[in-house]
Design a protein around this motif. Structure first.
Motif, short mmCIF file in Angstrom:
data_model
loop_
_atom_site.label_atom_id
_atom_site.label_comp_id
_atom_site.label_asym_id
_atom_site.label_seq_id
_atom_site.Cartn_x
_atom_site.Cartn_y
_atom_site.Cartn_z
N MET A 250 0.64 9.77 1.40
CA MET A 250 0.28 8.36 1.41
C MET A 250 -0.47 8.01 0.14
N VAL A 251 -0.10 6.89 -0.48
CA VAL A 251 -0.77 6.44 -1.71
C VAL A 251 -1.39 5.05 -1.56
N GLY A 252 -1.33 4.49 -0.36
CA GLY A 252 -1.96 3.19 -0.16
C GLY A 252 -1.36 2.45 1.00
N TRP A 253 -2.02 1.36 1.37
CA TRP A 253 -1.50 0.44 2.37
C TRP A 253 -0.56 -0.54 1.67
N LYS A 254 0.32 -1.12 2.41
CA LYS A 254 1.32 -2.01 1.83
C LYS A 254 0.67 -3.12 1.01
N GLU A 255 -0.43 -3.66 1.49
CA GLU A 255 -1.09 -4.77 0.81
C GLU A 255 -1.81 -4.33 -0.46
N ASP A 256 -1.89 -3.03 -0.71
CA ASP A 256 -2.52 -2.54 -1.94
C ASP A 256 -1.63 -2.74 -3.16
N PHE A 257 -0.37 -3.16 -2.96
CA PHE A 257 0.58 -3.25 -4.05
C PHE A 257 1.19 -4.66 -4.14
N PRO A 258 0.39 -5.63 -4.54
CA PRO A 258 0.92 -6.99 -4.66
C PRO A 258 1.89 -7.11 -5.82
N ALA A 259 2.81 -8.06 -5.71
CA ALA A 259 3.78 -8.29 -6.78
C ALA A 259 3.06 -8.65 -8.07
N GLY A 260 3.61 -8.16 -9.18
CA GLY A 260 3.08 -8.50 -10.49
C GLY A 260 1.92 -7.63 -10.97
N GLU A 261 1.52 -6.65 -10.16
CA GLU A 261 0.39 -5.79 -10.55
C GLU A 261 0.86 -4.35 -10.74
N ILE A 262 0.26 -3.67 -11.71
CA ILE A 262 0.53 -2.27 -11.98
C ILE A 262 -0.61 -1.45 -11.40
N LYS A 263 -0.28 -0.47 -10.55
CA LYS A 263 -1.30 0.31 -9.86
C LYS A 263 -1.22 1.78 -10.25
N PRO A 264 -2.19 2.30 -10.99
CA PRO A 264 -2.22 3.73 -11.29
C PRO A 264 -2.76 4.51 -10.09
N PHE A 265 -2.28 5.72 -9.93
CA PHE A 265 -2.75 6.58 -8.83
C PHE A 265 -2.60 8.03 -9.27
N THR A 266 -3.62 8.83 -9.04
CA THR A 266 -3.56 10.25 -9.35
C THR A 266 -3.47 11.04 -8.06
N LEU B 191 -2.16 15.18 -6.56
CA LEU B 191 -1.72 16.54 -6.92
C LEU B 191 -1.98 16.82 -8.40
N GLU B 192 -3.05 16.21 -8.94
CA GLU B 192 -3.45 16.37 -10.33
C GLU B 192 -2.45 15.77 -11.32
N GLU B 193 -1.61 14.87 -10.85
CA GLU B 193 -0.65 14.19 -11.71
C GLU B 193 -0.87 12.68 -11.62
N SER B 194 -0.68 12.00 -12.74
CA SER B 194 -0.87 10.55 -12.78
C SER B 194 0.47 9.84 -12.61
N VAL B 195 0.49 8.89 -11.68
CA VAL B 195 1.69 8.08 -11.47
C VAL B 195 1.30 6.61 -11.59
N VAL B 196 2.29 5.78 -11.77
CA VAL B 196 2.05 4.35 -11.82
C VAL B 196 3.03 3.69 -10.85
N LEU B 197 2.51 2.79 -10.03
CA LEU B 197 3.32 2.12 -9.01
C LEU B 197 3.33 0.62 -9.27
N PHE B 198 4.48 0.01 -9.03
CA PHE B 198 4.61 -1.45 -9.19
C PHE B 198 5.84 -1.91 -8.42
N ARG B 199 5.89 -3.19 -8.18
CA ARG B 199 7.06 -3.78 -7.51
C ARG B 199 8.01 -4.34 -8.57
N ASN B 200 9.30 -4.04 -8.40
CA ASN B 200 10.28 -4.57 -9.34
C ASN B 200 10.60 -6.02 -8.98
N ALA B 201 11.58 -6.59 -9.68
CA ALA B 201 11.91 -8.01 -9.48
C ALA B 201 12.39 -8.30 -8.06
N ASP B 202 12.92 -7.27 -7.38
CA ASP B 202 13.39 -7.44 -6.00
C ASP B 202 12.31 -7.16 -4.97
N GLY B 203 11.11 -6.83 -5.44
CA GLY B 203 10.02 -6.56 -4.52
C GLY B 203 9.93 -5.12 -4.06
#
Length: 354
Positions: free
Chosen positions: A10-26, A28-40
Protein backbone atom coordinates in the motif's frame (compact mmCIF):
# COMPACT_ATOMS: atom_id res chain seq x y z
CA UNK A 1 17.07 -10.02 0.57
CA UNK A 2 15.45 -7.57 2.99
CA UNK A 3 11.97 -7.54 1.46
CA UNK A 4 9.45 -9.66 -0.37
CA UNK A 5 9.05 -7.97 -3.74
CA UNK A 6 6.43 -10.11 -5.46
CA UNK A 7 3.50 -8.74 -3.50
CA UNK A 8 1.35 -5.61 -3.29
CA UNK A 9 2.38 -2.77 -0.98
CA UNK A 10 0.00 0.00 0.00
CA UNK A 11 1.28 3.47 -0.92
CA UNK A 12 -1.69 5.59 0.07
CA UNK A 13 -5.43 6.11 0.18
CA UNK A 14 -7.21 6.89 -3.05
CA UNK A 15 -7.72 10.52 -2.04
CA UNK A 16 -3.97 10.94 -1.54
CA UNK A 17 -3.53 11.13 -5.33
CA UNK A 18 -5.57 14.03 -6.73
CA UNK A 19 -5.46 14.75 -10.45
CA UNK A 20 -2.72 17.11 -11.55
CA UNK A 21 -0.35 16.38 -8.65
CA UNK A 22 2.93 14.48 -8.62
CA UNK A 23 3.42 12.35 -5.50
CA UNK A 24 6.87 10.99 -4.58
CA UNK A 25 7.02 7.90 -2.38
CA UNK A 26 9.94 5.85 -1.08
CA UNK A 27 9.47 2.15 -0.39
CA UNK A 28 11.82 -0.82 -0.17
CA UNK A 29 14.59 1.83 -0.24
CA UNK A 30 13.59 2.85 -3.77
CA UNK A 31 12.08 6.15 -4.88
CA UNK A 32 8.98 6.13 -7.06
CA UNK A 33 6.75 8.87 -8.37
CA UNK A 34 2.99 8.49 -8.71
CA UNK A 35 0.54 10.60 -10.71
CA UNK A 36 -2.72 10.34 -12.60
CA UNK A 37 -2.57 10.39 -16.38
CA UNK A 38 -5.03 12.23 -18.63
CA UNK A 39 -7.53 9.36 -18.22
CA UNK A 40 -7.33 9.50 -14.44
CA UNK A 41 -5.42 6.23 -14.15
CA UNK A 42 -2.72 6.05 -11.50
CA UNK A 43 0.82 5.60 -12.90
CA UNK A 44 4.02 4.70 -11.03
CA UNK A 45 7.52 5.37 -12.40
CA UNK A 46 10.98 5.25 -10.88
CA UNK A 47 11.70 8.73 -9.53
CA UNK A 48 14.74 9.38 -11.69
CA UNK A 49 15.26 10.60 -15.22
CA UNK A 50 17.41 8.16 -17.21
CA UNK A 51 19.50 11.02 -18.62
CA UNK A 52 21.16 12.63 -15.59
CA UNK A 53 19.14 10.94 -12.81
CA UNK A 54 17.32 14.11 -11.80
CA UNK A 55 14.16 13.35 -9.78
CA UNK A 56 10.99 13.24 -11.84
CA UNK A 57 9.02 14.19 -8.73
CA UNK A 58 10.06 17.80 -9.39
CA UNK A 59 8.97 17.47 -13.00
CA UNK A 60 5.89 18.76 -14.77
CA UNK A 61 2.74 16.86 -15.69
CA UNK A 62 1.56 17.33 -19.26
CA UNK A 63 -1.35 15.84 -21.14
CA UNK A 64 0.69 13.02 -22.62
CA UNK A 65 3.33 12.37 -19.98
CA UNK A 66 5.70 13.57 -17.28
CA UNK A 67 8.45 16.00 -18.24
CA UNK A 68 11.78 16.14 -16.43
CA UNK A 69 12.57 19.75 -15.58
CA UNK A 70 16.33 19.38 -15.84
CA UNK A 71 16.75 18.95 -19.63
CA UNK A 72 13.13 18.57 -20.69
CA UNK A 73 12.87 14.85 -21.52
CA UNK A 74 9.27 13.68 -21.48
CA UNK A 75 8.17 10.17 -20.44
CA UNK A 76 4.98 8.29 -21.27
CA UNK A 77 3.03 6.16 -18.80
CA UNK A 78 4.97 3.06 -19.85
CA UNK A 79 8.32 4.72 -19.07
CA UNK A 80 9.34 5.40 -22.70
CA UNK A 81 10.95 8.70 -23.49
CA UNK A 82 8.71 10.34 -26.09
CA UNK A 83 10.45 13.70 -26.46
CA UNK A 84 14.01 15.01 -26.23
CA UNK A 85 14.17 18.79 -26.80
CA UNK A 86 16.61 19.64 -29.59
CA UNK A 87 16.95 16.02 -30.73
CA UNK A 88 14.82 14.16 -33.27
CA UNK A 89 16.08 10.63 -32.73
CA UNK A 90 15.11 9.02 -29.41
CA UNK A 91 17.17 6.01 -28.34
CA UNK A 92 15.15 3.04 -27.04
CA UNK A 93 17.51 3.09 -24.08
CA UNK A 94 15.90 6.32 -22.92
CA UNK A 95 13.25 4.94 -20.57
CA UNK A 96 12.60 4.70 -16.84
CA UNK A 97 11.35 1.67 -14.90
CA UNK A 98 7.62 1.40 -14.30
CA UNK A 99 5.67 -0.45 -11.63
CA UNK A 100 2.22 -2.03 -11.74
CA UNK A 101 -0.16 0.03 -9.62
CA UNK A 102 -3.81 -0.72 -8.82
CA UNK A 103 -6.53 1.12 -6.93
CA UNK A 104 -8.72 -1.22 -4.90
CA UNK A 105 -10.66 -1.00 -1.61
CA UNK A 106 -10.12 2.76 -1.51
CA UNK A 107 -6.33 2.35 -1.49
CA UNK A 108 -3.44 2.41 -3.97
CA UNK A 109 -1.22 -0.67 -4.27
CA UNK A 110 2.14 -1.03 -6.00
CA UNK A 111 4.02 -4.16 -7.10
CA UNK A 112 7.81 -3.86 -6.75
CA UNK A 113 8.73 -7.30 -8.08
CA UNK A 114 8.46 -9.12 -11.41
CA UNK A 115 5.69 -7.31 -13.36
CA UNK A 116 4.71 -10.60 -15.05
CA UNK A 117 3.67 -11.93 -11.64
CA UNK A 118 1.58 -8.91 -10.64
CA UNK A 119 -1.74 -10.70 -10.04
CA UNK A 120 -4.44 -8.36 -8.74
CA UNK A 121 -6.05 -11.34 -7.00
CA UNK A 122 -3.12 -11.22 -4.54
CA UNK A 123 -4.23 -7.83 -3.20
CA UNK A 124 -5.50 -8.62 0.33
CA UNK A 125 -9.23 -8.14 1.04
CA UNK A 126 -8.55 -4.71 2.52
CA UNK A 127 -12.15 -3.59 2.92
CA UNK A 128 -11.43 0.10 2.94
CA UNK A 129 -13.08 3.06 4.50
CA UNK A 130 -15.27 3.56 1.44
CA UNK A 131 -17.15 0.29 1.97
CA UNK A 132 -20.86 0.87 2.73
CA UNK A 133 -20.89 -1.69 5.56
CA UNK A 134 -18.49 0.31 7.73
CA UNK A 135 -18.06 3.77 9.26
CA UNK A 136 -14.37 4.64 9.10
CA UNK A 137 -11.98 7.55 8.83
CA UNK A 138 -8.57 6.62 7.38
CA UNK A 139 -5.21 7.63 8.77
CA UNK A 140 -1.44 7.34 8.37
CA UNK A 141 1.46 7.24 10.79
CA UNK A 142 5.21 7.15 10.05
CA UNK A 143 7.66 5.16 12.17
CA UNK A 144 11.40 5.38 12.74
CA UNK A 145 11.58 1.60 12.95
CA UNK A 146 12.10 -1.50 10.84
CA UNK A 147 8.84 -2.69 9.32
CA UNK A 148 9.13 -6.16 10.84
CA UNK A 149 9.03 -4.74 14.35
CA UNK A 150 5.65 -3.20 13.51
CA UNK A 151 4.53 -6.53 12.04
CA UNK A 152 5.53 -8.29 15.26
CA UNK A 153 3.60 -5.76 17.34
CA UNK A 154 0.42 -6.46 15.38
CA UNK A 155 0.91 -10.22 15.34
CA UNK A 156 0.86 -10.48 19.15
CA UNK A 157 -1.98 -8.51 20.72
CA UNK A 158 -1.09 -9.62 24.25
CA UNK A 159 0.85 -6.33 24.34
CA UNK A 160 -2.50 -4.51 24.68
CA UNK A 161 -2.48 -5.29 28.39
CA UNK A 162 0.63 -3.21 29.01
CA UNK A 163 1.15 -0.83 26.09
CA UNK A 164 -2.50 0.25 26.22
CA UNK A 165 -3.19 -0.84 29.80
CA UNK A 166 -4.54 2.28 31.46
CA UNK A 167 -6.97 1.50 34.34
CA UNK A 168 -10.02 2.48 32.29
CA UNK A 169 -8.81 0.73 29.13
CA UNK A 170 -10.59 -2.12 27.38
CA UNK A 171 -7.26 -4.00 27.45
CA UNK A 172 -7.37 -5.41 30.97
CA UNK A 173 -4.60 -7.85 31.91
CA UNK A 174 -6.73 -10.88 32.68
CA UNK A 175 -8.58 -10.50 29.38
CA UNK A 176 -5.83 -10.18 26.76
CA UNK A 177 -2.96 -12.05 28.39
CA UNK A 178 -5.10 -14.87 29.78
CA UNK A 179 -7.29 -15.49 26.73
CA UNK A 180 -6.79 -18.74 24.84
CA UNK A 181 -5.46 -17.98 21.35
CA UNK A 182 -5.94 -19.97 18.16
CA UNK A 183 -3.31 -19.54 15.41
CA UNK A 184 -4.06 -20.90 11.96
CA UNK A 185 -1.59 -20.89 9.06
CA UNK A 186 -2.95 -19.41 5.82
CA UNK A 187 -1.44 -19.60 2.34
CA UNK A 188 -0.01 -16.07 2.58
CA UNK A 189 -0.24 -15.35 6.29
CA UNK A 190 -1.75 -16.39 9.61
CA UNK A 191 -5.14 -16.09 11.31
CA UNK A 192 -5.29 -15.37 15.04
CA UNK A 193 -8.55 -15.66 17.00
CA UNK A 194 -9.68 -15.41 20.64
CA UNK A 195 -12.55 -14.51 22.93
CA UNK A 196 -12.18 -11.57 25.31
CA UNK A 197 -14.73 -12.21 28.05
CA UNK A 198 -16.20 -9.56 30.31
CA UNK A 199 -14.89 -6.52 28.45
CA UNK A 200 -16.52 -3.13 29.07
CA UNK A 201 -16.37 -2.37 25.34
CA UNK A 202 -14.45 0.29 23.44
CA UNK A 203 -16.74 3.12 24.48
CA UNK A 204 -17.19 1.92 28.07
CA UNK A 205 -21.00 1.81 27.86
CA UNK A 206 -23.47 -1.00 28.36
CA UNK A 207 -21.81 -3.08 31.08
CA UNK A 208 -19.72 -6.19 30.53
CA UNK A 209 -19.71 -7.93 27.15
CA UNK A 210 -17.93 -10.75 25.34
CA UNK A 211 -15.74 -9.84 22.37
CA UNK A 212 -14.83 -12.23 19.56
CA UNK A 213 -11.66 -11.05 17.81
CA UNK A 214 -10.14 -12.62 14.75
CA UNK A 215 -7.52 -11.16 12.47
CA UNK A 216 -5.66 -12.19 9.36
CA UNK A 217 -2.09 -10.98 9.00
CA UNK A 218 -1.08 -11.31 5.37
CA UNK A 219 2.02 -10.74 3.24
CA UNK A 220 3.66 -8.25 3.14
CA UNK A 221 2.20 -6.69 6.32
CA UNK A 222 -1.58 -6.40 6.05
CA UNK A 223 -3.62 -6.58 9.26
CA UNK A 224 -7.37 -7.24 8.96
CA UNK A 225 -9.05 -7.31 12.39
CA UNK A 226 -12.66 -8.21 13.02
CA UNK A 227 -14.17 -7.52 16.43
CA UNK A 228 -17.74 -8.58 17.21
CA UNK A 229 -19.29 -7.70 20.59
CA UNK A 230 -21.89 -10.08 22.11
CA UNK A 231 -23.90 -10.34 25.33
CA UNK A 232 -21.97 -11.64 28.32
CA UNK A 233 -21.95 -15.44 28.30
CA UNK A 234 -21.81 -15.83 24.50
CA UNK A 235 -18.23 -17.14 24.58
CA UNK A 236 -19.27 -19.88 26.98
CA UNK A 237 -22.31 -20.71 24.85
CA UNK A 238 -20.08 -21.38 21.83
CA UNK A 239 -17.53 -23.27 23.94
CA UNK A 240 -15.10 -20.44 23.18
CA UNK A 241 -15.09 -21.31 19.49
CA UNK A 242 -16.02 -18.99 16.61
CA UNK A 243 -19.66 -17.82 16.95
CA UNK A 244 -22.19 -18.55 14.25
CA UNK A 245 -25.12 -16.49 12.97
CA UNK A 246 -27.56 -17.80 15.59
CA UNK A 247 -26.61 -14.90 17.88
CA UNK A 248 -26.76 -11.33 16.60
CA UNK A 249 -23.76 -9.17 17.62
CA UNK A 250 -24.40 -6.03 19.64
CA UNK A 251 -21.75 -4.30 17.53
CA UNK A 252 -19.27 -5.13 14.79
CA UNK A 253 -15.97 -3.36 14.25
CA UNK A 254 -13.30 -3.68 11.60
CA UNK A 255 -9.73 -2.46 11.36
CA UNK A 256 -7.70 -2.52 8.14
CA UNK A 257 -4.01 -1.73 8.54
CA UNK A 258 -1.01 -1.87 6.21
CA UNK A 259 2.69 -1.71 7.04
CA UNK A 260 4.91 -0.47 4.20
CA UNK A 261 8.72 -0.44 4.57
CA UNK A 262 10.21 2.85 3.34
CA UNK A 263 13.90 2.46 4.17
CA UNK A 264 15.71 -0.01 6.39
CA UNK A 265 14.68 1.78 9.57
CA UNK A 266 11.65 3.83 8.52
CA UNK A 267 8.16 2.55 7.80
CA UNK A 268 4.71 3.81 6.92
CA UNK A 269 1.60 2.62 8.72
CA UNK A 270 -1.82 3.08 7.12
CA UNK A 271 -4.97 2.40 9.12
CA UNK A 272 -8.76 2.60 9.11
CA UNK A 273 -10.82 1.57 12.13
CA UNK A 274 -14.51 1.86 12.84
CA UNK A 275 -17.86 0.28 13.64
CA UNK A 276 -20.48 -1.04 11.30
CA UNK A 277 -22.53 1.41 9.29
CA UNK A 278 -25.34 1.26 11.87
CA UNK A 279 -23.28 3.69 13.96
CA UNK A 280 -22.02 6.42 11.63
CA UNK A 281 -21.96 8.86 14.55
CA UNK A 282 -19.20 6.76 16.18
CA UNK A 283 -16.59 7.36 13.44
CA UNK A 284 -14.85 10.18 15.30
CA UNK A 285 -14.79 8.19 18.55
CA UNK A 286 -13.15 5.22 16.87
CA UNK A 287 -10.62 7.42 15.09
CA UNK A 288 -9.67 8.93 18.46
CA UNK A 289 -9.27 5.45 19.98
CA UNK A 290 -7.13 4.35 17.02
CA UNK A 291 -4.90 7.42 17.12
CA UNK A 292 -4.27 7.02 20.85
CA UNK A 293 -3.57 3.28 20.61
CA UNK A 294 -1.35 3.51 17.55
CA UNK A 295 0.60 6.42 19.04
CA UNK A 296 1.28 4.24 22.09
CA UNK A 297 2.45 1.44 19.77
CA UNK A 298 4.74 3.88 17.97
CA UNK A 299 6.43 4.95 21.22
CA UNK A 300 7.27 1.39 22.33
CA UNK A 301 8.28 0.11 18.88
CA UNK A 302 10.57 3.06 18.16
CA UNK A 303 12.12 2.63 21.62
CA UNK A 304 12.59 -1.07 20.85
CA UNK A 305 14.32 -0.16 17.58
CA UNK A 306 16.74 2.16 19.33
CA UNK A 307 17.61 -0.59 21.81
CA UNK A 308 18.18 -3.11 19.02
CA UNK A 309 20.56 -0.74 17.24
CA UNK A 310 22.51 -0.34 20.49
CA UNK A 311 22.62 -4.13 21.00
CA UNK A 312 24.30 -5.69 17.95
CA UNK A 313 24.41 -9.47 18.08
CA UNK A 314 21.92 -9.81 20.93
CA UNK A 315 19.12 -12.24 20.04
CA UNK A 316 15.52 -12.14 21.16
CA UNK A 317 14.14 -15.06 23.20
CA UNK A 318 10.65 -16.08 21.98
CA UNK A 319 7.74 -16.87 24.27
CA UNK A 320 4.69 -19.06 23.81
CA UNK A 321 2.71 -15.94 22.87
CA UNK A 322 5.00 -15.45 19.84
CA UNK A 323 3.49 -18.35 17.89
CA UNK A 324 1.89 -16.14 15.24
CA UNK A 325 5.07 -14.03 14.93
CA UNK A 326 7.22 -17.12 14.43
CA UNK A 327 4.90 -18.61 11.81
CA UNK A 328 4.52 -15.40 9.82
CA UNK A 329 8.23 -14.57 9.89
CA UNK A 330 9.04 -18.09 8.74
CA UNK A 331 6.70 -17.60 5.78
CA UNK A 332 8.27 -14.22 5.00
CA UNK A 333 11.78 -15.71 5.12
CA UNK A 334 10.74 -18.56 2.83
CA UNK A 335 9.32 -16.13 0.28
CA UNK A 336 12.46 -13.97 0.35
CA UNK A 337 14.68 -17.05 -0.02
CA UNK A 338 12.66 -18.23 -3.01
CA UNK A 339 12.85 -14.82 -4.68
CA UNK A 340 16.60 -14.73 -4.07
CA UNK A 341 16.97 -18.21 -5.54
CA UNK A 342 15.06 -17.26 -8.68
CA UNK A 343 17.01 -14.01 -9.05
CA UNK A 344 20.35 -15.82 -8.83
CA UNK A 345 19.43 -18.71 -11.14
CA UNK A 346 21.52 -18.78 -14.36
CA UNK A 347 19.73 -17.71 -17.52
CA UNK A 348 19.73 -20.33 -20.27
CA UNK A 349 21.06 -19.11 -23.60
CA UNK A 350 20.22 -21.03 -26.75
CA UNK A 351 22.22 -20.69 -29.94
CA UNK A 352 20.58 -20.07 -33.29
CA UNK A 353 21.48 -23.61 -34.26
CA UNK A 354 19.26 -24.88 -31.49
Amino acid sequence: MKYVRNCWYMVGWKEDFPAGEIKPFTLLEESVVLFRNADGKLVALADRCCHRLAPLSVGRLESDGLRCMYHGLKFADDGRCIEVPGQDRISPLLRVPTYPVVELHGAAWIWMGDPAKADECLIPPFVGHIHPDWSMIPGRMDYDAHYRLINDNLLDLSHLTYVHGAPDSFAAEEQWVGAKVSVQRLERGVRVSRWIEGTPGLDGNGGKRDLWTSYDFLVPGIFLLRGDTYPLGTAEKFNRQEPDSSVEPLRKTLSCQAVTPLTEFTSCYFFAFGPWSKEPDKKELFLKIAQQAFSEDKVIVEAQQRTILRSPGVRVIPLAADQAIVQFNKLLEQMMEEEARVASAPVEVHSAAG
